[in-house]
Design an enzyme around this catalytic site. Structure first.
Site, PDB file in Angstrom:
ATOM      1  N   LYS A 111      34.056  -2.660 -36.078  1.00 49.10           N
ATOM      2  CA  LYS A 111      32.800  -2.004 -35.700  1.00 49.10           C
ATOM      3  C   LYS A 111      33.048  -0.918 -34.644  1.00 49.10           C
ATOM      4  CE  LYS A 111      28.158  -3.615 -34.258  1.00 49.10           C
ATOM      5  NZ  LYS A 111      27.437  -4.849 -33.882  1.00 49.10           N
ATOM      6  N   SER A 192      23.264  -5.716 -36.206  1.00 53.01           N
ATOM      7  CA  SER A 192      23.685  -4.344 -36.053  1.00 53.01           C
ATOM      8  C   SER A 192      25.059  -4.054 -36.672  1.00 53.01           C
ATOM      9  CB  SER A 192      23.741  -3.991 -34.561  1.00 53.01           C
ATOM     10  OG  SER A 192      24.728  -4.774 -33.877  1.00 53.01           O
ATOM     11  N   SER A 216      23.555 -10.133 -34.991  1.00 50.80           N
ATOM     12  CA  SER A 216      24.213  -8.926 -35.480  1.00 50.80           C
ATOM     13  C   SER A 216      25.459  -9.162 -36.321  1.00 50.80           C
ATOM     14  CB  SER A 216      24.547  -8.001 -34.311  1.00 50.80           C
ATOM     15  OG  SER A 216      23.371  -7.453 -33.769  1.00 50.80           O
TER      16      SER A 216
END
Length: 545
Positions: A111, A192, A216
Protein backbone atom coordinates in the site's frame (compact mmCIF):
# COMPACT_ATOMS: atom_id res chain seq x y z
CA UNK A 1 -52.08 0.39 -29.66
CA UNK A 2 -50.24 -2.04 -32.00
CA UNK A 3 -47.63 0.59 -32.76
CA UNK A 4 -47.25 1.26 -29.05
CA UNK A 5 -46.86 -2.45 -28.31
CA UNK A 6 -44.29 -2.90 -31.09
CA UNK A 7 -42.40 0.15 -29.85
CA UNK A 8 -42.37 -1.27 -26.34
CA UNK A 9 -41.09 -4.63 -27.62
CA UNK A 10 -38.33 -2.97 -29.65
CA UNK A 11 -37.42 -0.72 -26.70
CA UNK A 12 -37.26 -3.74 -24.38
CA UNK A 13 -35.06 -5.71 -26.79
CA UNK A 14 -32.71 -2.76 -27.29
CA UNK A 15 -32.48 -2.10 -23.56
CA UNK A 16 -31.91 -5.76 -22.68
CA UNK A 17 -29.26 -6.05 -25.41
CA UNK A 18 -27.55 -2.89 -24.19
CA UNK A 19 -27.66 -4.13 -20.60
CA UNK A 20 -26.25 -7.49 -21.66
CA UNK A 21 -23.39 -5.78 -23.50
CA UNK A 22 -22.77 -3.52 -20.52
CA UNK A 23 -22.29 -6.60 -18.35
CA UNK A 24 -19.87 -8.27 -20.74
CA UNK A 25 -16.27 -8.31 -19.48
CA UNK A 26 -13.44 -6.94 -21.62
CA UNK A 27 -11.55 -9.56 -23.61
CA UNK A 28 -8.39 -10.65 -21.82
CA UNK A 29 -5.87 -13.31 -22.75
CA UNK A 30 -5.49 -16.17 -20.24
CA UNK A 31 -2.88 -15.47 -17.56
CA UNK A 32 -0.58 -18.32 -16.64
CA UNK A 33 -0.17 -17.12 -13.05
CA UNK A 34 -3.90 -16.93 -12.27
CA UNK A 35 -4.54 -17.98 -8.65
CA UNK A 36 -1.03 -19.38 -8.12
CA UNK A 37 0.17 -19.65 -4.54
CA UNK A 38 3.51 -18.89 -2.93
CA UNK A 39 4.23 -22.61 -2.67
CA UNK A 40 3.49 -23.15 -6.37
CA UNK A 41 5.72 -20.26 -7.37
CA UNK A 42 8.55 -21.57 -5.19
CA UNK A 43 8.16 -24.98 -6.77
CA UNK A 44 8.28 -23.35 -10.20
CA UNK A 45 11.47 -21.45 -9.38
CA UNK A 46 13.09 -24.50 -7.78
CA UNK A 47 12.39 -26.58 -10.90
CA UNK A 48 13.66 -23.89 -13.24
CA UNK A 49 10.28 -23.28 -14.86
CA UNK A 50 10.30 -19.72 -13.55
CA UNK A 51 12.82 -17.20 -12.33
CA UNK A 52 12.03 -14.26 -10.11
CA UNK A 53 12.79 -12.02 -13.07
CA UNK A 54 10.23 -13.87 -15.20
CA UNK A 55 7.62 -13.53 -12.46
CA UNK A 56 8.22 -9.78 -12.32
CA UNK A 57 7.90 -9.58 -16.10
CA UNK A 58 4.67 -11.58 -16.15
CA UNK A 59 3.03 -9.60 -13.36
CA UNK A 60 4.12 -6.32 -14.98
CA UNK A 61 2.53 -7.42 -18.27
CA UNK A 62 -0.60 -8.33 -16.34
CA UNK A 63 -0.69 -4.91 -14.68
CA UNK A 64 -0.32 -3.19 -18.05
CA UNK A 65 -3.15 -5.29 -19.52
CA UNK A 66 -5.60 -5.15 -16.62
CA UNK A 67 -4.74 -2.14 -14.49
CA UNK A 68 -3.60 0.39 -17.08
CA UNK A 69 -5.73 -0.85 -19.99
CA UNK A 70 -8.72 -3.18 -20.44
CA UNK A 71 -10.70 -3.11 -17.19
CA UNK A 72 -8.42 -0.27 -16.02
CA UNK A 73 -8.68 -1.04 -12.32
CA UNK A 74 -6.32 1.78 -11.30
CA UNK A 75 -5.23 -0.36 -8.36
CA UNK A 76 -1.45 0.03 -8.79
CA UNK A 77 -0.34 3.61 -8.23
CA UNK A 78 3.33 3.08 -9.10
CA UNK A 79 5.65 0.31 -10.30
CA UNK A 80 9.10 -0.22 -8.83
CA UNK A 81 11.68 0.72 -11.50
CA UNK A 82 14.24 -1.47 -9.71
CA UNK A 83 12.08 -4.61 -9.53
CA UNK A 84 13.88 -6.45 -12.35
CA UNK A 85 17.36 -5.77 -10.97
CA UNK A 86 16.23 -6.88 -7.50
CA UNK A 87 14.79 -10.06 -9.02
CA UNK A 88 18.05 -10.69 -10.89
CA UNK A 89 20.07 -10.51 -7.68
CA UNK A 90 17.65 -12.89 -5.94
CA UNK A 91 17.89 -15.30 -8.87
CA UNK A 92 21.67 -15.20 -8.53
CA UNK A 93 21.37 -16.03 -4.83
CA UNK A 94 19.11 -18.98 -5.62
CA UNK A 95 21.54 -20.23 -8.25
CA UNK A 96 24.31 -20.03 -5.64
CA UNK A 97 22.26 -22.20 -3.28
CA UNK A 98 20.83 -19.52 -1.00
CA UNK A 99 17.07 -19.23 -0.53
CA UNK A 100 16.26 -16.73 2.18
CA UNK A 101 12.69 -17.73 3.00
CA UNK A 102 9.43 -18.89 1.39
CA UNK A 103 9.14 -15.34 0.00
CA UNK A 104 12.46 -15.50 -1.88
CA UNK A 105 11.84 -14.02 -5.34
CA UNK A 106 8.09 -13.54 -4.79
CA UNK A 107 6.58 -10.30 -6.16
CA UNK A 108 4.52 -8.38 -3.60
CA UNK A 109 2.47 -5.19 -3.88
CA UNK A 110 2.31 -2.88 -0.86
CA UNK A 111 0.00 0.00 0.00
CA UNK A 112 1.16 3.51 -0.83
CA UNK A 113 1.33 4.57 2.81
CA UNK A 114 4.24 2.23 3.56
CA UNK A 115 7.65 3.89 3.23
CA UNK A 116 10.23 2.55 0.81
CA UNK A 117 13.67 4.13 0.52
CA UNK A 118 13.97 3.67 -3.22
CA UNK A 119 12.88 5.40 -6.42
CA UNK A 120 9.20 5.02 -5.55
CA UNK A 121 7.21 7.64 -3.71
CA UNK A 122 5.16 7.19 -0.54
CA UNK A 123 2.19 9.55 -0.66
CA UNK A 124 -0.95 8.03 0.95
CA UNK A 125 -2.47 8.82 -2.44
CA UNK A 126 -2.15 12.57 -1.86
CA UNK A 127 -0.72 15.07 -4.31
CA UNK A 128 0.66 16.87 -1.26
CA UNK A 129 3.45 14.27 -1.03
CA UNK A 130 3.92 13.67 -4.74
CA UNK A 131 7.58 13.78 -5.72
CA UNK A 132 8.74 13.00 -2.21
CA UNK A 133 10.50 9.77 -1.26
CA UNK A 134 10.87 8.36 2.22
CA UNK A 135 14.33 8.56 3.81
CA UNK A 136 14.30 4.86 4.76
CA UNK A 137 12.23 1.70 4.52
CA UNK A 138 9.33 1.09 6.85
CA UNK A 139 10.14 -1.73 9.26
CA UNK A 140 7.75 -4.12 7.47
CA UNK A 141 9.18 -3.18 4.06
CA UNK A 142 12.68 -3.92 5.34
CA UNK A 143 11.46 -7.27 6.68
CA UNK A 144 9.99 -8.13 3.27
CA UNK A 145 13.26 -7.27 1.52
CA UNK A 146 15.24 -9.31 4.05
CA UNK A 147 12.95 -12.28 3.37
CA UNK A 148 13.73 -12.00 -0.33
CA UNK A 149 10.43 -10.60 -1.53
CA UNK A 150 10.43 -8.31 -4.57
CA UNK A 151 8.45 -5.15 -3.89
CA UNK A 152 6.82 -4.87 -7.30
CA UNK A 153 5.06 -1.57 -6.67
CA UNK A 154 2.71 0.49 -4.55
CA UNK A 155 -1.08 0.21 -4.53
CA UNK A 156 -3.68 2.94 -4.72
CA UNK A 157 -5.86 3.59 -1.67
CA UNK A 158 -8.54 5.76 -0.18
CA UNK A 159 -6.54 8.97 0.22
CA UNK A 160 -5.02 9.40 3.69
CA UNK A 161 -6.39 5.94 4.47
CA UNK A 162 -9.94 7.34 4.26
CA UNK A 163 -9.43 9.81 7.10
CA UNK A 164 -10.11 13.00 5.16
CA UNK A 165 -13.86 13.47 4.64
CA UNK A 166 -17.16 12.26 6.05
CA UNK A 167 -18.46 12.07 2.45
CA UNK A 168 -15.53 10.21 0.90
CA UNK A 169 -15.57 7.56 -1.79
CA UNK A 170 -13.48 4.52 -0.88
CA UNK A 171 -10.68 3.77 -3.30
CA UNK A 172 -10.30 7.34 -4.58
CA UNK A 173 -7.12 9.33 -4.24
CA UNK A 174 -5.98 12.56 -5.83
CA UNK A 175 -2.85 10.87 -7.11
CA UNK A 176 -4.28 7.55 -8.28
CA UNK A 177 -7.93 8.21 -9.15
CA UNK A 178 -10.69 5.69 -8.45
CA UNK A 179 -10.00 1.99 -7.92
CA UNK A 180 -12.61 -0.36 -9.44
CA UNK A 181 -13.81 -3.66 -8.04
CA UNK A 182 -12.68 -6.40 -10.46
CA UNK A 183 -15.83 -8.46 -9.86
CA UNK A 184 -18.04 -5.62 -11.16
CA UNK A 185 -16.21 -2.55 -12.37
CA UNK A 186 -18.94 -0.12 -11.36
CA UNK A 187 -18.82 -1.43 -7.78
CA UNK A 188 -16.61 -0.20 -4.98
CA UNK A 189 -13.55 -2.18 -3.80
CA UNK A 190 -14.00 -0.87 -0.23
CA UNK A 191 -11.07 0.65 1.58
CA UNK A 192 -8.84 2.00 2.55
CA UNK A 193 -6.55 -0.76 1.21
CA UNK A 194 -8.61 -0.66 -1.99
CA UNK A 195 -5.76 -1.02 -4.44
CA UNK A 196 -4.22 -3.98 -2.65
CA UNK A 197 -7.62 -5.69 -2.52
CA UNK A 198 -8.42 -5.18 -6.21
CA UNK A 199 -4.87 -5.96 -7.38
CA UNK A 200 -4.44 -9.24 -5.53
CA UNK A 201 -7.96 -10.36 -6.44
CA UNK A 202 -7.11 -9.66 -10.10
CA UNK A 203 -3.81 -11.59 -9.84
CA UNK A 204 -1.60 -8.55 -10.42
CA UNK A 205 0.92 -9.92 -7.90
CA UNK A 206 1.38 -13.03 -5.82
CA UNK A 207 0.55 -11.36 -2.49
CA UNK A 208 -0.19 -7.94 -1.05
CA UNK A 209 0.10 -5.84 2.09
CA UNK A 210 -2.56 -3.46 3.38
CA UNK A 211 -2.97 -1.41 6.53
CA UNK A 212 -5.93 -1.01 8.86
CA UNK A 213 -7.17 1.37 11.50
CA UNK A 214 -10.75 0.09 11.42
CA UNK A 215 -11.80 -2.16 8.55
CA UNK A 216 -9.20 -1.11 5.99
CA UNK A 217 -7.79 -4.63 5.53
CA UNK A 218 -10.82 -6.80 6.18
CA UNK A 219 -13.39 -4.74 4.24
CA UNK A 220 -11.51 -4.67 0.90
CA UNK A 221 -10.52 -8.30 1.44
CA UNK A 222 -14.16 -9.27 1.93
CA UNK A 223 -15.28 -7.21 -1.08
CA UNK A 224 -12.64 -8.81 -3.30
CA UNK A 225 -12.85 -12.48 -2.19
CA UNK A 226 -9.51 -12.38 -0.38
CA UNK A 227 -8.12 -13.56 2.91
CA UNK A 228 -7.16 -10.56 5.02
CA UNK A 229 -5.49 -10.62 8.43
CA UNK A 230 -5.74 -7.62 10.77
CA UNK A 231 -3.19 -8.56 13.44
CA UNK A 232 -3.03 -7.65 17.10
CA UNK A 233 -1.70 -4.11 17.37
CA UNK A 234 2.00 -4.53 18.09
CA UNK A 235 2.53 -7.79 16.23
CA UNK A 236 3.81 -5.80 13.24
CA UNK A 237 5.75 -2.56 13.52
CA UNK A 238 4.16 0.69 12.34
CA UNK A 239 7.46 2.56 11.96
CA UNK A 240 7.53 4.16 8.52
CA UNK A 241 3.80 3.78 7.84
CA UNK A 242 1.83 7.01 7.34
CA UNK A 243 -0.33 7.00 10.48
CA UNK A 244 -3.83 7.62 11.67
CA UNK A 245 -3.73 6.13 15.16
CA UNK A 246 -0.93 4.62 17.22
CA UNK A 247 -3.52 2.69 19.27
CA UNK A 248 -5.24 1.05 16.29
CA UNK A 249 -2.98 1.12 13.19
CA UNK A 250 -1.42 -2.05 11.86
CA UNK A 251 -0.24 -3.53 8.57
CA UNK A 252 -1.39 -6.98 7.51
CA UNK A 253 -1.49 -9.57 4.71
CA UNK A 254 -4.04 -9.57 1.89
CA UNK A 255 -3.82 -12.77 -0.16
CA UNK A 256 -5.87 -15.30 -2.07
CA UNK A 257 -5.36 -18.15 0.43
CA UNK A 258 -5.00 -18.55 4.18
CA UNK A 259 -1.69 -20.37 3.67
CA UNK A 260 -0.23 -17.41 1.77
CA UNK A 261 -1.50 -15.00 4.43
CA UNK A 262 0.17 -17.06 7.15
CA UNK A 263 3.45 -17.11 5.21
CA UNK A 264 3.38 -13.36 4.62
CA UNK A 265 2.47 -12.61 8.24
CA UNK A 266 5.40 -14.71 9.46
CA UNK A 267 7.83 -12.68 7.36
CA UNK A 268 6.68 -9.30 8.71
CA UNK A 269 6.60 -9.88 12.47
CA UNK A 270 9.36 -8.68 14.76
CA UNK A 271 10.20 -6.42 17.67
CA UNK A 272 11.04 -2.88 16.56
CA UNK A 273 12.83 -0.68 19.11
CA UNK A 274 11.19 2.36 17.51
CA UNK A 275 7.64 1.05 17.96
CA UNK A 276 6.97 0.46 21.63
CA UNK A 277 3.80 -1.51 20.90
CA UNK A 278 5.90 -4.33 19.43
CA UNK A 279 7.71 -4.94 22.72
CA UNK A 280 4.48 -6.33 24.19
CA UNK A 281 4.54 -8.92 21.43
CA UNK A 282 7.95 -10.24 22.42
CA UNK A 283 7.59 -13.99 22.89
CA UNK A 284 3.92 -13.95 21.83
CA UNK A 285 4.31 -14.10 18.07
CA UNK A 286 4.87 -17.32 16.19
CA UNK A 287 8.03 -17.78 14.18
CA UNK A 288 6.03 -19.60 11.52
CA UNK A 289 2.27 -19.18 11.35
CA UNK A 290 1.99 -21.89 8.70
CA UNK A 291 2.26 -24.48 11.48
CA UNK A 292 -1.33 -23.50 12.35
CA UNK A 293 -2.65 -24.70 8.98
CA UNK A 294 -4.74 -27.68 10.13
CA UNK A 295 -7.53 -28.95 7.89
CA UNK A 296 -9.40 -30.26 10.96
CA UNK A 297 -8.85 -27.04 12.89
CA UNK A 298 -12.56 -26.39 13.50
CA UNK A 299 -13.12 -29.69 15.27
CA UNK A 300 -14.10 -28.97 18.88
CA UNK A 301 -13.62 -25.20 18.49
CA UNK A 302 -16.16 -23.03 20.28
CA UNK A 303 -17.44 -20.39 17.86
CA UNK A 304 -19.68 -17.55 19.06
CA UNK A 305 -22.01 -15.72 16.67
CA UNK A 306 -22.19 -11.95 17.23
CA UNK A 307 -25.67 -11.28 15.85
CA UNK A 308 -26.65 -8.01 17.52
CA UNK A 309 -25.59 -5.08 15.30
CA UNK A 310 -23.40 -7.20 13.02
CA UNK A 311 -26.23 -9.02 11.25
CA UNK A 312 -29.40 -7.53 9.78
CA UNK A 313 -28.14 -4.79 7.47
CA UNK A 314 -27.78 -7.11 4.44
CA UNK A 315 -30.14 -10.11 4.11
CA UNK A 316 -28.03 -11.77 1.41
CA UNK A 317 -24.85 -11.42 3.50
CA UNK A 318 -26.71 -12.85 6.52
CA UNK A 319 -27.81 -15.86 4.51
CA UNK A 320 -24.29 -16.55 3.30
CA UNK A 321 -22.88 -16.29 6.82
CA UNK A 322 -25.62 -18.56 8.18
CA UNK A 323 -24.50 -21.08 5.56
CA UNK A 324 -20.91 -20.56 6.69
CA UNK A 325 -21.91 -21.23 10.29
CA UNK A 326 -23.57 -24.48 9.18
CA UNK A 327 -20.36 -25.42 7.37
CA UNK A 328 -18.35 -24.77 10.53
CA UNK A 329 -20.73 -26.93 12.54
CA UNK A 330 -20.40 -29.70 9.96
CA UNK A 331 -16.61 -29.52 10.47
CA UNK A 332 -17.04 -30.20 14.19
CA UNK A 333 -17.26 -26.68 15.60
CA UNK A 334 -19.42 -26.04 18.65
CA UNK A 335 -21.65 -23.10 17.76
CA UNK A 336 -22.79 -20.67 20.47
CA UNK A 337 -25.57 -18.62 18.90
CA UNK A 338 -26.02 -15.86 19.82
CA UNK A 339 -22.89 -14.68 21.55
CA UNK A 340 -23.49 -10.96 21.35
CA UNK A 341 -20.92 -8.33 22.23
CA UNK A 342 -22.53 -6.33 25.04
CA UNK A 343 -20.88 -3.06 24.01
CA UNK A 344 -21.75 -3.32 20.31
CA UNK A 345 -22.87 0.10 19.18
CA UNK A 346 -21.13 1.93 22.04
CA UNK A 347 -17.69 2.29 20.44
CA UNK A 348 -18.13 4.67 17.52
CA UNK A 349 -18.15 8.03 19.31
CA UNK A 350 -15.18 7.42 21.59
CA UNK A 351 -13.25 5.79 18.74
CA UNK A 352 -13.67 8.80 16.44
CA UNK A 353 -12.59 11.16 19.21
CA UNK A 354 -9.42 9.11 19.76
CA UNK A 355 -8.64 9.02 16.04
CA UNK A 356 -8.97 12.79 15.66
CA UNK A 357 -6.48 13.45 18.46
CA UNK A 358 -4.02 10.75 17.43
CA UNK A 359 -4.15 11.58 13.73
CA UNK A 360 -3.05 15.15 14.39
CA UNK A 361 -0.25 14.13 16.77
CA UNK A 362 0.96 11.13 14.80
CA UNK A 363 0.78 12.71 11.34
CA UNK A 364 2.63 15.83 12.50
CA UNK A 365 5.38 13.61 13.90
CA UNK A 366 5.56 11.54 10.71
CA UNK A 367 5.62 14.53 8.35
CA UNK A 368 8.31 16.27 10.41
CA UNK A 369 10.49 13.17 10.05
CA UNK A 370 10.11 13.15 6.24
CA UNK A 371 12.47 16.12 6.17
CA UNK A 372 12.87 19.04 3.81
CA UNK A 373 12.06 16.99 0.69
CA UNK A 374 8.41 16.66 1.74
CA UNK A 375 6.17 19.42 0.32
CA UNK A 376 4.13 19.54 3.55
CA UNK A 377 5.43 19.25 7.12
CA UNK A 378 2.29 19.30 9.24
CA UNK A 379 -1.45 18.69 9.20
CA UNK A 380 -1.93 22.46 8.94
CA UNK A 381 0.28 22.50 5.82
CA UNK A 382 -1.74 19.64 4.33
CA UNK A 383 -5.06 21.44 4.83
CA UNK A 384 -3.63 24.56 3.18
CA UNK A 385 -2.28 22.51 0.27
CA UNK A 386 -5.68 20.91 -0.35
CA UNK A 387 -7.31 24.35 -0.41
CA UNK A 388 -4.77 25.61 -2.94
CA UNK A 389 -5.20 22.49 -5.06
CA UNK A 390 -8.93 22.00 -4.48
CA UNK A 391 -9.71 21.43 -8.17
CA UNK A 392 -7.40 18.41 -8.19
CA UNK A 393 -7.66 17.29 -4.57
CA UNK A 394 -11.27 18.04 -3.74
CA UNK A 395 -13.36 17.55 -6.90
CA UNK A 396 -15.77 15.16 -5.14
CA UNK A 397 -15.43 15.55 -1.38
CA UNK A 398 -13.76 17.92 1.05
CA UNK A 399 -11.51 17.60 4.13
CA UNK A 400 -13.85 17.96 7.10
CA UNK A 401 -12.03 15.31 9.13
CA UNK A 402 -8.65 16.96 8.62
CA UNK A 403 -10.09 20.24 9.85
CA UNK A 404 -11.71 18.56 12.88
CA UNK A 405 -8.39 16.89 13.75
CA UNK A 406 -6.43 20.12 13.44
CA UNK A 407 -8.70 21.73 16.06
CA UNK A 408 -7.81 19.08 18.65
CA UNK A 409 -5.33 19.69 21.44
CA UNK A 410 -2.38 17.54 22.58
CA UNK A 411 -2.57 13.92 23.74
CA UNK A 412 -2.47 15.15 27.33
CA UNK A 413 -5.96 16.63 26.86
CA UNK A 414 -8.58 15.35 29.29
CA UNK A 415 -11.20 14.58 26.58
CA UNK A 416 -8.67 12.39 24.76
CA UNK A 417 -7.64 10.51 27.88
CA UNK A 418 -11.27 9.93 28.81
CA UNK A 419 -12.18 8.67 25.33
CA UNK A 420 -9.18 6.32 25.32
CA UNK A 421 -10.03 4.84 28.72
CA UNK A 422 -13.71 4.48 27.82
CA UNK A 423 -13.11 2.85 24.45
CA UNK A 424 -10.52 0.38 25.70
CA UNK A 425 -12.78 -0.70 28.55
CA UNK A 426 -15.80 -1.15 26.29
CA UNK A 427 -13.89 -2.96 23.55
CA UNK A 428 -11.80 -5.23 25.78
CA UNK A 429 -12.96 -6.04 29.33
CA UNK A 430 -16.64 -5.24 28.77
CA UNK A 431 -16.65 -6.32 25.13
CA UNK A 432 -14.65 -9.05 23.42
CA UNK A 433 -12.97 -10.43 26.53
CA UNK A 434 -16.27 -10.55 28.42
CA UNK A 435 -18.23 -12.49 25.80
CA UNK A 436 -15.33 -14.84 25.03
CA UNK A 437 -14.84 -15.63 28.71
CA UNK A 438 -18.56 -16.07 29.36
CA UNK A 439 -19.00 -18.63 26.58
CA UNK A 440 -15.41 -20.01 26.60
CA UNK A 441 -15.01 -19.08 22.93
CA UNK A 442 -12.12 -19.66 20.60
CA UNK A 443 -13.43 -17.01 18.19
CA UNK A 444 -16.37 -14.79 17.37
CA UNK A 445 -17.88 -14.94 13.87
CA UNK A 446 -19.85 -12.29 11.95
CA UNK A 447 -20.26 -11.06 8.37
CA UNK A 448 -17.23 -9.00 7.36
CA UNK A 449 -19.52 -6.58 5.52
CA UNK A 450 -22.11 -6.26 2.80
CA UNK A 451 -21.60 -7.01 -0.89
CA UNK A 452 -19.87 -4.15 -2.70
CA UNK A 453 -21.98 -1.05 -3.31
CA UNK A 454 -21.97 1.01 -6.54
CA UNK A 455 -19.19 3.58 -6.60
CA UNK A 456 -20.79 7.02 -6.28
CA UNK A 457 -18.47 10.04 -6.22
CA UNK A 458 -21.46 12.40 -5.97
CA UNK A 459 -22.90 11.02 -2.73
CA UNK A 460 -19.95 9.07 -1.35
CA UNK A 461 -19.95 5.54 0.06
CA UNK A 462 -23.22 3.66 0.55
CA UNK A 463 -21.91 1.84 3.60
CA UNK A 464 -24.42 -0.52 5.25
CA UNK A 465 -22.48 -2.14 8.06
CA UNK A 466 -19.47 -4.22 9.10
CA UNK A 467 -18.00 -6.10 12.05
CA UNK A 468 -14.47 -4.65 12.16
CA UNK A 469 -14.87 -2.09 14.98
CA UNK A 470 -14.66 -4.26 18.15
CA UNK A 471 -11.33 -5.82 17.13
CA UNK A 472 -10.05 -2.52 15.75
CA UNK A 473 -10.73 -0.53 18.93
CA UNK A 474 -9.52 -3.34 21.19
CA UNK A 475 -6.37 -3.79 19.11
CA UNK A 476 -7.23 -7.49 18.74
CA UNK A 477 -6.85 -9.69 15.64
CA UNK A 478 -9.42 -10.64 13.02
CA UNK A 479 -9.32 -12.64 9.81
CA UNK A 480 -11.75 -12.54 6.90
CA UNK A 481 -12.20 -15.47 4.50
CA UNK A 482 -14.41 -15.71 1.37
CA UNK A 483 -17.87 -17.02 2.32
CA UNK A 484 -19.52 -17.05 -1.10
CA UNK A 485 -21.08 -14.78 -3.69
CA UNK A 486 -24.36 -13.00 -4.33
CA UNK A 487 -25.11 -11.48 -7.74
CA UNK A 488 -21.48 -12.32 -8.52
CA UNK A 489 -20.22 -10.14 -5.64
CA UNK A 490 -18.07 -11.64 -2.86
CA UNK A 491 -18.97 -11.66 0.82
CA UNK A 492 -16.49 -12.46 3.59
CA UNK A 493 -16.86 -14.06 7.01
CA UNK A 494 -14.75 -12.72 9.89
CA UNK A 495 -13.13 -14.67 12.72
CA UNK A 496 -12.36 -12.35 15.67
CA UNK A 497 -10.21 -13.34 18.65
CA UNK A 498 -8.37 -12.22 21.76
CA UNK A 499 -5.02 -10.45 21.66
CA UNK A 500 -2.17 -12.52 20.20
CA UNK A 501 -4.51 -15.30 19.00
CA UNK A 502 -3.44 -15.10 15.36
CA UNK A 503 -2.34 -18.74 15.24
CA UNK A 504 -5.69 -19.94 16.56
CA UNK A 505 -7.63 -17.75 14.12
CA UNK A 506 -5.48 -18.94 11.23
CA UNK A 507 -6.21 -22.55 12.22
CA UNK A 508 -9.98 -21.89 12.23
CA UNK A 509 -9.93 -19.84 9.03
CA UNK A 510 -7.84 -22.42 7.19
CA UNK A 511 -10.14 -25.28 8.17
CA UNK A 512 -13.17 -23.29 6.99
CA UNK A 513 -11.43 -22.32 3.74
CA UNK A 514 -10.41 -25.89 2.95
CA UNK A 515 -13.89 -27.22 3.67
CA UNK A 516 -15.64 -24.65 1.45
CA UNK A 517 -13.16 -23.20 -1.09
CA UNK A 518 -15.33 -20.23 -2.04
CA UNK A 519 -12.53 -18.16 -3.57
CA UNK A 520 -12.81 -17.65 -7.33
CA UNK A 521 -11.12 -15.10 -9.60
CA UNK A 522 -12.97 -12.04 -10.91
CA UNK A 523 -14.60 -11.86 -14.33
CA UNK A 524 -14.19 -8.08 -14.69
CA UNK A 525 -17.89 -7.60 -15.45
CA UNK A 526 -18.81 -4.02 -16.28
CA UNK A 527 -21.84 -4.33 -14.00
CA UNK A 528 -23.71 -7.05 -12.13
CA UNK A 529 -26.78 -8.72 -13.59
CA UNK A 530 -29.97 -7.28 -12.10
CA UNK A 531 -32.33 -9.86 -13.56
CA UNK A 532 -35.03 -10.62 -10.97
CA UNK A 533 -34.47 -13.62 -8.73
CA UNK A 534 -37.53 -15.55 -7.64
CA UNK A 535 -36.44 -16.11 -4.06
CA UNK A 536 -33.76 -15.00 -1.65
CA UNK A 537 -32.32 -18.50 -1.86
CA UNK A 538 -31.66 -17.97 -5.55
CA UNK A 539 -29.86 -14.71 -4.84
CA UNK A 540 -27.15 -16.55 -2.97
CA UNK A 541 -24.61 -18.34 -5.10
CA UNK A 542 -22.58 -20.96 -3.23
CA UNK A 543 -19.45 -20.27 -5.28
CA UNK A 544 -17.85 -23.62 -4.49
CA UNK A 545 -15.13 -25.12 -6.66
Amino acid sequence: MVRKTLSLIVFTIVCCTAASRAQQPPTLTPFQLDEVTIAQLQEGMASGRYTSRRLVELYTERINAVDRQGPALRSVIELNPDALSIADSLDAERKAGRVRSPLHGIPVLIKDNIDTADRMMTTAGSLALQGSSAPRDAFVAAKLRAAGAVILGKTNLSEWANFRSTKSTSGWSGRGGQVSNPYALDRNPCGSSSGTGAAIAANLAAIGVGTETDGSIVCPSGANALVGIKPTVGLLSRTGIIPISHTQDTAGPMTRTVADAATLLSAMTGVDPEDAATTSGRGRSAADYTTALKADGLKGARIGIARRRYFGYSPVADRLIDAAIADMKAQGAIIVDPANIATAGRLDDCEFEILLYEFKADLNKYLAARGASAPVHSLRDLIAFNLREKEREMPFFAQEILIMAEKKGPLTSAPYRKALTTCRLRARAQGLDAVMTKFRLDAIVAPTGSPAWPTDPVNGDHFLGASSTPAAVAGYPSITVPAGFTYGLPVGVSFIGRAWSEAKLIRLAYAYEQATKHRRPPAFLRSISLEPRRTLQNQVEPGRT
